[in-house]
Scaffold this active site. Structure first.
Site, PDB file in Angstrom:
ATOM      1  N   THR A 247       7.139  -0.930  -6.116  1.00 10.89           N
ATOM      2  CA  THR A 247       5.739  -0.589  -6.647  1.00 10.89           C
ATOM      3  C   THR A 247       4.821  -0.438  -5.592  1.00 10.89           C
ATOM      4  O   THR A 247       3.499   0.031  -6.114  1.00 10.89           O
ATOM      5  CB  THR A 247       5.289  -2.210  -7.277  1.00 10.89           C
ATOM      6  OG1 THR A 247       5.297  -3.037  -6.419  1.00 10.89           O
ATOM      7  CG2 THR A 247       6.315  -2.741  -8.224  1.00 10.89           C
ATOM      8  N   GLN A 248       5.157  -0.053  -4.320  1.00 13.44           N
ATOM      9  CA  GLN A 248       4.041   0.414  -3.464  1.00 13.44           C
ATOM     10  C   GLN A 248       3.533   1.641  -4.126  1.00 13.44           C
ATOM     11  O   GLN A 248       4.192   2.650  -4.304  1.00 13.44           O
ATOM     12  CB  GLN A 248       4.812   0.657  -1.996  1.00 13.44           C
ATOM     13  CG  GLN A 248       5.590  -0.518  -1.375  1.00 13.44           C
ATOM     14  CD  GLN A 248       6.866  -0.539  -1.654  1.00 13.44           C
ATOM     15  OE1 GLN A 248       7.333  -0.552  -3.066  1.00 13.44           O
ATOM     16  NE2 GLN A 248       7.765  -0.393  -0.559  1.00 13.44           N
TER      17      GLN A 248
ATOM     18  N   PHE B 252      15.149   9.191   1.940  1.00 14.14           N
ATOM     19  CA  PHE B 252      15.756   9.088   0.683  1.00 14.14           C
ATOM     20  C   PHE B 252      16.776  10.345   0.416  1.00 14.14           C
ATOM     21  O   PHE B 252      17.958  10.058   0.099  1.00 14.14           O
ATOM     22  CB  PHE B 252      14.908   9.320  -0.487  1.00 14.14           C
ATOM     23  CG  PHE B 252      13.951   8.192  -1.101  1.00 14.14           C
ATOM     24  CD1 PHE B 252      14.402   6.708   0.020  1.00 14.14           C
ATOM     25  CD2 PHE B 252      13.111   7.915  -2.002  1.00 14.14           C
ATOM     26  CE1 PHE B 252      13.679   5.547  -0.420  1.00 14.14           C
ATOM     27  CE2 PHE B 252      12.335   6.856  -2.133  1.00 14.14           C
ATOM     28  CZ  PHE B 252      12.554   5.631  -1.582  1.00 14.14           C
TER      29      PHE B 252
ATOM     30  N   LYS C 274      -4.838   4.092  16.108  1.00 16.02           N
ATOM     31  CA  LYS C 274      -5.591   5.181  15.422  1.00 16.02           C
ATOM     32  C   LYS C 274      -6.995   4.774  15.573  1.00 16.02           C
ATOM     33  O   LYS C 274      -7.995   5.641  15.895  1.00 16.02           O
ATOM     34  CB  LYS C 274      -5.172   5.613  14.015  1.00 16.02           C
ATOM     35  CG  LYS C 274      -3.868   6.378  13.874  1.00 16.02           C
ATOM     36  CD  LYS C 274      -3.856   7.774  14.661  1.00 16.02           C
ATOM     37  CE  LYS C 274      -2.965   8.653  14.321  1.00 16.02           C
ATOM     38  NZ  LYS C 274      -2.963   9.924  14.785  1.00 16.02           N
TER      39      LYS C 274
ATOM     40  N   ASN D  13      -0.832  10.279   3.239  1.00 14.73           N
ATOM     41  CA  ASN D  13       0.612  10.484   3.644  1.00 14.73           C
ATOM     42  C   ASN D  13       0.770  12.030   3.294  1.00 14.73           C
ATOM     43  O   ASN D  13       0.712  12.617   2.187  1.00 14.73           O
ATOM     44  CB  ASN D  13       1.433   9.775   2.418  1.00 14.73           C
ATOM     45  CG  ASN D  13       1.695   8.311   2.933  1.00 14.73           C
ATOM     46  OD1 ASN D  13       0.947   7.871   3.877  1.00 14.73           O
ATOM     47  ND2 ASN D  13       2.488   7.461   2.163  1.00 14.73           N
TER      48      ASN D  13
ATOM     49  N   TYR E   5      -0.069   0.684  14.510  1.00 15.85           N
ATOM     50  CA  TYR E   5      -0.392   2.196  14.429  1.00 15.85           C
ATOM     51  C   TYR E   5      -1.796   2.328  13.835  1.00 15.85           C
ATOM     52  O   TYR E   5      -2.335   3.200  14.776  1.00 15.85           O
ATOM     53  CB  TYR E   5       0.785   2.822  13.353  1.00 15.85           C
ATOM     54  CG  TYR E   5       0.599   4.255  13.324  1.00 15.85           C
ATOM     55  CD1 TYR E   5       0.923   5.150  14.030  1.00 15.85           C
ATOM     56  CD2 TYR E   5      -0.203   4.507  12.125  1.00 15.85           C
ATOM     57  CE1 TYR E   5       0.786   6.465  13.607  1.00 15.85           C
ATOM     58  CE2 TYR E   5      -0.542   5.818  11.864  1.00 15.85           C
ATOM     59  CZ  TYR E   5       0.068   6.922  12.422  1.00 15.85           C
ATOM     60  OH  TYR E   5       0.041   8.255  12.362  1.00 15.85           O
TER      61      TYR E   5
ATOM     62  N   ARG F 155       6.146  -5.149   0.380  1.00 11.00           N
ATOM     63  CA  ARG F 155       5.764  -4.078   1.418  1.00 11.00           C
ATOM     64  C   ARG F 155       7.202  -3.759   2.005  1.00 11.00           C
ATOM     65  O   ARG F 155       7.919  -4.426   2.015  1.00 11.00           O
ATOM     66  CB  ARG F 155       4.884  -4.492   2.433  1.00 11.00           C
ATOM     67  CG  ARG F 155       3.560  -5.040   1.881  1.00 11.00           C
ATOM     68  CD  ARG F 155       2.913  -5.722   3.415  1.00 11.00           C
ATOM     69  NE  ARG F 155       1.464  -6.406   2.827  1.00 11.00           N
ATOM     70  CZ  ARG F 155       0.467  -5.914   2.682  1.00 11.00           C
ATOM     71  NH1 ARG F 155       0.253  -4.634   2.966  1.00 11.00           N
ATOM     72  NH2 ARG F 155      -0.589  -6.707   2.202  1.00 11.00           N
TER      73      ARG F 155
END
Length: 317
Positions: A206-207, A188, A149, A174, A145, A275
């Protein structure tokens, strides 16, 4: 101003359409409705200054007709799913790079003076400088991705310098808010509706990333576009994000709180050091100092943007 918004029935695109229409512009939308919805732009469908074209940008003829007679093209059409790159890279190529190539050939032969493109923070990859400025190098995307871009950015720059139009490229953090139909908050909410007792969280939790509400995004795009039109630059780049960042675990806590739940968090552990998926940038915060010099700054920080988005999505999905 007469504007074409590709992907204008989608999440960010429809909010941009609202702002352009409310400012008195003529707006044409080109969208194949694969990710967008007519519900997002239904208030404008019968308006005299508005036109909707349903079409696939992989067809050069469709794109050529859509560009005719416009002053500016806001190019937001794209496949928004970062994760799909590891399963279907050819789809990301077609729906990010190929459609941009078709658009640029149409712009080259048109009267359009400006192209505004929504790129992504993913072009920076795992940046060693955080917050990451626009002149950070080398650009080394770690996802297909991000690579798509960056390829689109390069094509846009080459065409603008060669064929005499101006191009403004936004690298977005984001972006979240009402009408979004993918991403961590959306996921979620749906997971907790299916099972209020447990929430699966991809990665190790922890991201940490920067989040920007779509209202601040659109305001920034239009303010900086006005500034860009008055500049001497042929091509320019701006980050749009926030000064702070938030962890995935903290997002899970806000979503749970707003839903009145206390679920167990089950972390998948993820890949490549926690990740969420292959190609997921674990830590992302963009420098927005350049954008703020134009007079723009976000009203909501990452935490405020997340909480507002949860409230919005709970009402609408």
């Amino acid at each position: 101003m007469k504007a074409l918004v590709t992907g204008g029935a989608g999440f960010i695109g429809s909010h941009l359409v609202d702002a352009l229409m409310e400012s008195g512009n003529e707006v044409r939308v080109l969208d194949d409705l694969s990710a967008g919805s007519l519900d997002n732009i239904k208030r404008w469908l019968n308006h005299e200054r508005f036109e909707f074209i349903k079409g696939d940008m992989r067809d050069p003829g469709v794109v050529k007709r859509a560009v005719e007679g416009v002053d500016v093209v806001f190019h937001l059409a794209a496949n928004p799913e970062v994760r799909i790159g590891s399963q279907s890279p050819e789809l990301l190529y077609e729906t990010n790079v190929l459609i941009t190539y078709n658009l640029l050939n149409a712009v080259r032969d048109s009267s359009a003076e400006y192209l505004v493109f929504t790129s992504s923070s993913t072009v920076y990859g795992d940046a060693e400088v955080i917050p990451t400025p626009e002149d950070y190098a080398p650009l080394e995307p770690i996802s297909v991705y991000g690579g798509a871009k960056l390829a689109a950015e390069a094509l846009i720059s080459g065409y603008a310098h060669t064929f005499g139009f101006k191009a403004l490229i936004f690298r977005l953090a984001n972006i979240i808010g009402e009408r979004s139909n993918h991403g961590v908050i959306y996921d979620f909410i749906n997971k907790l509706r299916r099972n209020p007792e447990e929430l699966e969280i991809l990665g190790d939790g922890t991201q940490r990333k920067s989040y920007l509400h779509v209202s601040d995004t659109v305001e920034g795009m239009l303010k900086i576009f006005k500034h860009f039109r008055e500049s001497e630059k042929t091509v320019d780049f701006y980050n749009l994000g926030n000064d702070d960042w938030i962890t995935v675990r903290e997002i899970a806590e806000i979503v749970s709180e707003e839903m009145g739940l206390r679920p167990r968090f089950r972390f998948t552990g993820g890949v490549d050091g926690g990740r969420g998926w292959k190609g997921d940038v674990k830590f992302m915060r963009l420098s927005i100092e350049k954008a703020k010099k134009t007079g723009w700054k976000p009203e909501l920080d990452s935490y405020g943007a997340v909480r507002r988005t949860v409230k919005e999505l709970l009402r609408t999905i």
